[in-house]
Design a protein around this motif. Sequence first.
Motif, PDB file in Angstrom:
ATOM      1  N   GLY A   1       0.842  -1.180   0.000  1.00 56.55           N
ATOM      2  CA  GLY A   1       0.000   0.000   0.000  1.00 56.55           C
ATOM      3  C   GLY A   1       0.879   1.231   0.000  1.00 56.55           C
ATOM      4  O   GLY A   1       1.944   1.254   0.619  1.00 56.55           O
ATOM      5  N   GLY A   2       0.465   2.251  -0.707  1.00 54.35           N
ATOM      6  CA  GLY A   2       1.297   3.446  -0.782  1.00 54.35           C
ATOM      7  C   GLY A   2       2.433   3.311  -1.769  1.00 54.35           C
ATOM      8  O   GLY A   2       3.431   4.031  -1.667  1.00 54.35           O
ATOM      9  N   ALA A   3       2.304   2.393  -2.728  1.00 53.88           N
ATOM     10  CA  ALA A   3       3.294   2.323  -3.809  1.00 53.88           C
ATOM     11  C   ALA A   3       3.177   3.578  -4.668  1.00 53.88           C
ATOM     12  O   ALA A   3       2.187   4.320  -4.582  1.00 53.88           O
ATOM     13  CB  ALA A   3       3.056   1.085  -4.666  1.00 53.88           C
TER      14      ALA A   3
ATOM     15  N   ALA B   1      -9.191  -7.890  -7.065  1.00 51.23           N
ATOM     16  CA  ALA B   1      -7.975  -8.540  -7.554  1.00 51.23           C
ATOM     17  C   ALA B   1      -6.707  -8.077  -6.856  1.00 51.23           C
ATOM     18  O   ALA B   1      -5.712  -8.806  -6.851  1.00 51.23           O
ATOM     19  CB  ALA B   1      -7.843  -8.317  -9.057  1.00 51.23           C
ATOM     20  N   ILE B   2      -6.703  -6.866  -6.285  1.00 47.91           N
ATOM     21  CA  ILE B   2      -5.471  -6.301  -5.736  1.00 47.91           C
ATOM     22  C   ILE B   2      -5.500  -6.338  -4.209  1.00 47.91           C
ATOM     23  O   ILE B   2      -6.457  -5.868  -3.579  1.00 47.91           O
ATOM     24  CB  ILE B   2      -5.262  -4.860  -6.228  1.00 47.91           C
ATOM     25  N   ILE B   3      -4.458  -6.883  -3.631  1.00 47.54           N
ATOM     26  CA  ILE B   3      -4.287  -6.906  -2.177  1.00 47.54           C
ATOM     27  C   ILE B   3      -3.182  -5.911  -1.836  1.00 47.54           C
ATOM     28  O   ILE B   3      -2.024  -6.098  -2.217  1.00 47.54           O
ATOM     29  CB  ILE B   3      -3.875  -8.302  -1.685  1.00 47.54           C
ATOM     30  N   GLU B   4      -3.526  -4.855  -1.137  1.00 49.38           N
ATOM     31  CA  GLU B   4      -2.535  -3.857  -0.722  1.00 49.38           C
ATOM     32  C   GLU B   4      -2.201  -4.066   0.755  1.00 49.38           C
ATOM     33  O   GLU B   4      -3.094  -4.201   1.589  1.00 49.38           O
ATOM     34  CB  GLU B   4      -3.071  -2.445  -0.931  1.00 49.38           C
ATOM     35  N   LEU B   5      -0.903  -4.067   1.050  1.00 54.16           N
ATOM     36  CA  LEU B   5      -0.453  -4.257   2.416  1.00 54.16           C
ATOM     37  C   LEU B   5      -0.013  -2.928   3.013  1.00 54.16           C
ATOM     38  O   LEU B   5       0.764  -2.190   2.395  1.00 54.16           O
ATOM     39  CB  LEU B   5       0.718  -5.241   2.460  1.00 54.16           C
ATOM     40  N   PHE B   6      -0.494  -2.649   4.224  1.00 49.88           N
ATOM     41  CA  PHE B   6      -0.167  -1.401   4.900  1.00 49.88           C
ATOM     42  C   PHE B   6       0.534  -1.692   6.225  1.00 49.88           C
ATOM     43  O   PHE B   6       0.349  -2.765   6.818  1.00 49.88           O
ATOM     44  CB  PHE B   6      -1.436  -0.587   5.158  1.00 49.88           C
ATOM     45  N   PRO B   7       1.326  -0.744   6.715  1.00 55.80           N
ATOM     46  CA  PRO B   7       1.997  -0.946   8.000  1.00 55.80           C
ATOM     47  C   PRO B   7       0.995  -1.100   9.143  1.00 55.80           C
ATOM     48  O   PRO B   7      -0.182  -0.730   9.032  1.00 55.80           O
ATOM     49  CB  PRO B   7       2.829   0.330   8.170  1.00 55.80           C
ATOM     50  N   ARG B   8       1.482  -1.637  10.231  1.00 54.40           N
ATOM     51  CA  ARG B   8       0.656  -1.748  11.429  1.00 54.40           C
ATOM     52  C   ARG B   8       0.294  -0.349  11.942  1.00 54.40           C
ATOM     53  O   ARG B   8       0.945   0.634  11.605  1.00 54.40           O
ATOM     54  CB  ARG B   8       1.402  -2.517  12.519  1.00 54.40           C
ATOM     55  N   GLU B   9      -0.716  -0.290  12.755  1.00 52.65           N
ATOM     56  CA  GLU B   9      -1.159   0.983  13.308  1.00 52.65           C
ATOM     57  C   GLU B   9      -0.003   1.675  14.030  1.00 52.65           C
ATOM     58  O   GLU B   9       0.753   1.045  14.775  1.00 52.65           O
ATOM     59  CB  GLU B   9      -2.335   0.763  14.269  1.00 52.65           C
ATOM     60  N   CYS B  10       0.152   2.974  13.768  1.00 50.14           N
ATOM     61  CA  CYS B  10       1.189   3.819  14.365  1.00 50.14           C
ATOM     62  C   CYS B  10       2.593   3.498  13.853  1.00 50.14           C
ATOM     63  O   CYS B  10       3.584   3.984  14.411  1.00 50.14           O
ATOM     64  CB  CYS B  10       1.166   3.742  15.900  1.00 50.14           C
ATOM     65  N   GLU B  11       2.699   2.684  12.796  1.00 51.51           N
ATOM     66  CA  GLU B  11       3.984   2.418  12.180  1.00 51.51           C
ATOM     67  C   GLU B  11       3.976   2.978  10.763  1.00 51.51           C
ATOM     68  O   GLU B  11       2.923   3.191  10.168  1.00 51.51           O
ATOM     69  CB  GLU B  11       4.291   0.912  12.178  1.00 51.51           C
ATOM     70  N   PHE B  12       5.161   3.210  10.213  1.00 48.02           N
ATOM     71  CA  PHE B  12       5.279   3.843   8.898  1.00 48.02           C
ATOM     72  C   PHE B  12       5.748   2.880   7.802  1.00 48.02           C
ATOM     73  O   PHE B  12       5.564   3.157   6.624  1.00 48.02           O
ATOM     74  CB  PHE B  12       6.247   5.030   8.964  1.00 48.02           C
ATOM     75  N   THR B  13       6.356   1.776   8.203  1.00 48.50           N
ATOM     76  CA  THR B  13       6.899   0.850   7.221  1.00 48.50           C
ATOM     77  C   THR B  13       6.373  -0.561   7.485  1.00 48.50           C
ATOM     78  O   THR B  13       5.920  -0.882   8.585  1.00 48.50           O
ATOM     79  CB  THR B  13       8.435   0.836   7.250  1.00 48.50           C
ATOM     80  N   LEU B  14       6.438  -1.381   6.444  1.00 53.26           N
ATOM     81  CA  LEU B  14       5.943  -2.756   6.542  1.00 53.26           C
ATOM     82  C   LEU B  14       6.981  -3.663   7.193  1.00 53.26           C
ATOM     83  O   LEU B  14       8.181  -3.544   6.931  1.00 53.26           O
ATOM     84  CB  LEU B  14       5.616  -3.291   5.146  1.00 53.26           C
ATOM     85  N   ARG B  15       6.521  -4.591   7.994  1.00 55.98           N
ATOM     86  CA  ARG B  15       7.403  -5.607   8.557  1.00 55.98           C
ATOM     87  C   ARG B  15       7.454  -6.794   7.601  1.00 55.98           C
ATOM     88  O   ARG B  15       6.426  -7.240   7.085  1.00 55.98           O
ATOM     89  CB  ARG B  15       6.889  -6.072   9.919  1.00 55.98           C
TER      90      ARG B  15
ATOM     91  N   VAL C   1      12.550  -0.320  -3.306  1.00 56.74           N
ATOM     92  CA  VAL C   1      12.580   0.700  -2.259  1.00 56.74           C
ATOM     93  C   VAL C   1      11.324   1.541  -2.405  1.00 56.74           C
ATOM     94  O   VAL C   1      11.038   2.052  -3.495  1.00 56.74           O
ATOM     95  CB  VAL C   1      13.831   1.593  -2.377  1.00 56.74           C
ATOM     96  N   ASN C   2      10.568   1.689  -1.345  1.00 58.93           N
ATOM     97  CA  ASN C   2       9.352   2.491  -1.404  1.00 58.93           C
ATOM     98  C   ASN C   2       9.696   3.966  -1.564  1.00 58.93           C
ATOM     99  O   ASN C   2      10.531   4.496  -0.820  1.00 58.93           O
ATOM    100  CB  ASN C   2       8.514   2.283  -0.147  1.00 58.93           C
ATOM    101  N   TYR C   3       9.064   4.606  -2.529  1.00 59.18           N
ATOM    102  CA  TYR C   3       9.432   5.989  -2.867  1.00 59.18           C
ATOM    103  C   TYR C   3       9.163   6.965  -1.730  1.00 59.18           C
ATOM    104  O   TYR C   3       9.880   7.962  -1.574  1.00 59.18           O
ATOM    105  CB  TYR C   3       8.662   6.435  -4.120  1.00 59.18           C
ATOM    106  N   TYR C   4       8.138   6.716  -0.917  1.00 60.07           N
ATOM    107  CA  TYR C   4       7.711   7.683   0.099  1.00 60.07           C
ATOM    108  C   TYR C   4       8.502   7.528   1.397  1.00 60.07           C
ATOM    109  O   TYR C   4       8.992   8.510   1.956  1.00 60.07           O
ATOM    110  CB  TYR C   4       6.217   7.524   0.367  1.00 60.07           C
ATOM    111  N   THR C   5       8.636   6.296   1.863  1.00 65.81           N
ATOM    112  CA  THR C   5       9.301   6.060   3.151  1.00 65.81           C
ATOM    113  C   THR C   5      10.790   5.776   3.002  1.00 65.81           C
ATOM    114  O   THR C   5      11.538   5.887   3.969  1.00 65.81           O
ATOM    115  CB  THR C   5       8.667   4.870   3.890  1.00 65.81           C
ATOM    116  N   GLY C   6      11.214   5.356   1.813  1.00 64.92           N
ATOM    117  CA  GLY C   6      12.600   4.964   1.631  1.00 64.92           C
ATOM    118  C   GLY C   6      12.909   3.574   2.151  1.00 64.92           C
ATOM    119  O   GLY C   6      14.088   3.184   2.224  1.00 64.92           O
TER     120      GLY C   6
ATOM    121  N   PRO D   1      13.494   3.363   7.723  1.00 64.61           N
ATOM    122  CA  PRO D   1      14.061   2.439   8.721  1.00 64.61           C
ATOM    123  C   PRO D   1      15.435   2.884   9.208  1.00 64.61           C
ATOM    124  O   PRO D   1      16.260   3.388   8.440  1.00 64.61           O
ATOM    125  CB  PRO D   1      14.147   1.111   7.952  1.00 64.61           C
ATOM    126  N   GLY D   2      15.686   2.695  10.497  1.00 61.34           N
ATOM    127  CA  GLY D   2      16.940   3.113  11.093  1.00 61.34           C
ATOM    128  C   GLY D   2      18.082   2.152  10.824  1.00 61.34           C
ATOM    129  O   GLY D   2      19.244   2.537  10.906  1.00 61.34           O
TER     130      GLY D   2
END
Length: 424
Positions: free
Chosen positions: A130-132, A154-168, A191-196, A359-360
């Motif tokens: 999600g957020g591609a 047809a499309i499954i979008e994956l989003f980060p957990r609540e209060c998180e910015f990136t996918l695990r 590499v995600n364009y928004y979060t890096g 991510p750090g």
Amino acid sequence: MIYQNTLAFATQLDEQDSLKGFQSKFLTPKHNGKDVIYLCGNSLGLQPVTAQSEVDQILKNWQERAIEGFFTGDEPWLDFHKRLTYTLSQILGANRDEITIMNSLTVNLHLLMVSFYKPTGNRFKIMMEGGAFPSDQYAIASQARFHGYDPKDAIIELFPRECEFTLRTEDIIRKINEHADDLALVLFSGVNYYTGQLFDMPAITTAAHGAGAFAGFDLAHAAGNVPLQLHEWGVDFATWCSYKYMNSGPGGISGAFVNEKHFNNKKLNRFEGWWGFREDKRFLMPSVFEGEKGAAAWQLSTSPAILLALHKASLDIFEAAGGIAPLRAKSELLTGYLEFLINGINEKHGDELFKVITPGYKADRGCQLSIVCKQNGKPTFDKLTENGVIGDWREPNVIRLSPVPLYNSFKQVFETGLILAAST
């Protein structure tokens, strides 16, 4: 490394930098008579000094040889694209015949989905982050509609957990496994364009194959930025652009990777064209298509020599730098230094004025840091611009800054930190 927030420390790192001379291989815009601090290579890389002469040579050959330029001279245009695949193969971690240079990114994404999105029965879904980048969302949705599916189904979008910015990664793998019965394709950014965020491409690929799906990647923000091993990881296909970290001009030519295990797969559909026909028989003009070996069979139209010339100007620099390994080593230090300076500003104020959502851990990111501004986001960005720092603004409150190892220095990062500190 133990960083220090001093000009002397930044200067020392620059003096020790084995790549310090490469900044002179690029042309930098000016601000008030001085070079800008250009931290926007995630959107458009700087122009190589040799770009003009490479293009001029093409124009000269066109002037002097006309059609014979395809076949004569020191660098005939007919196989120009193939002469660039060695350096690209090192950047991408691919065999030379697994890559080809053609078209633009979204065009290639569609062409590759013609081959690798093969919905059948219950197996018709595409998984993506999600957020591609919106262009990927548009392309994937239109492919679903083309095959008669509602994108919502047809499309499954994956989003980060609540209060998180990136996918695990574990959440991505779990979701792939949950859809093992209906998944046709897993298509992520490198590499995600928004979060890096740098995704774990080998783990995603392995999980996709375990679920019976193909695995593909949009490497727009990964190619030339982070180490890639597409062949070793077993990635089915990938595409990228050349105008970000590969500095090949606005709208520069793209490329495509097709894993060699698919070269003789007769079950794959493929759109075909003139330039994908086997080169040794192309000018016999047969009516039935016979593909060139490898990924080159996915080519359609005559290669644009001027765009290839711009690409060559940049790839020559990568070759001179020794490939992606030394660039990655410097990149980790540069981006880490910027992160250190930002964290220092927050510590001084006792508040997280600038929240880095990238991510750090260095293995989970490339050059880019995406920074959420707690307050005065746009004025802070404008302050950077007014002081000759070119970054990137994303609504509603994110500044993207990307120190590129080929042309950015530690002193520039230090000066950027000073401007950010003064804006608080």
